[in-house]
Design a protein around this motif. Sequence first.
Motif, short mmCIF file in Angstrom:
data_model
loop_
_atom_site.label_atom_id
_atom_site.label_comp_id
_atom_site.label_asym_id
_atom_site.label_seq_id
_atom_site.Cartn_x
_atom_site.Cartn_y
_atom_site.Cartn_z
N LYS A 37 1.12 4.28 -2.88
CA LYS A 37 0.97 5.70 -2.54
C LYS A 37 2.12 6.53 -3.10
CE LYS A 37 -1.66 5.43 1.76
NZ LYS A 37 -1.62 5.66 3.21
N LYS A 38 3.34 6.02 -2.97
CA LYS A 38 4.50 6.73 -3.51
C LYS A 38 4.42 6.85 -5.03
CE LYS A 38 7.74 5.31 0.11
NZ LYS A 38 8.94 4.50 0.39
N LYS A 43 0.83 -1.20 0.00
CA LYS A 43 0.00 0.00 0.00
C LYS A 43 0.87 1.26 0.00
CE LYS A 43 -3.54 0.31 2.94
NZ LYS A 43 -4.30 0.56 4.19
N ASP A 44 1.97 1.23 0.75
CA ASP A 44 2.88 2.39 0.79
C ASP A 44 3.58 2.61 -0.55
OD1 ASP A 44 2.17 2.77 3.44
OD2 ASP A 44 3.90 1.65 4.21
#
Length: 190
Positions: A24-25, A20-21
């Motif tokens: 996002k990036k 998920k991170d």
Amino acid sequence: TDLILKKIVRKMPYVATRSKDVVKKLIAKKWGATCTLFTMDATSMYTNIHFEHAKDVIEEFLREHPLGQVIVEQEGININALIFALRIVMNYNVFKFGDTFWLQIVGTATGGPPAPNYASTLYFAIWEVTIVPTFPELEFYERYIDDGFGIWKPLFPNNDARLALFKESIQSFGANHPFFLDNPDHQPLQ
């Protein structure tokens, strides 16, 4: 050993902990039309990590690379103790296969708690010392143990040759280490 390696891995700037991170990036930035998305997955990574090579790379990174030195200082890592502990774990791993016991003589300690963080530390050190300074085209990169995801942004007229060199550099990690499959000394422990 694993607790010390976890301290190192937590300080690595492009080690993914959650997909998920990474997403996002990726969506937070606009990527040019000439960028190339790539993925990587190491083949038989653990068996291709030989301790003497890994020890040298990790120790040199922690002692000589500016980021390694910062990690050692901030986390209070005793490099000599870490290398000593890794030597024991990686060189004296006994595991059970079926009804036989084996001494693992090549590669990362199978099933040992430090294995993922040991591999992550080694590959981060190699990446940080050899890949990052050589290839400014790496616009984005995230990795989880042996899986990598990145975006390559062409910066030079010879992009195809540079991309081929990047691939060759990645594929040479851990190359030229002998295996001992035919050695009669390497049989099950009695």
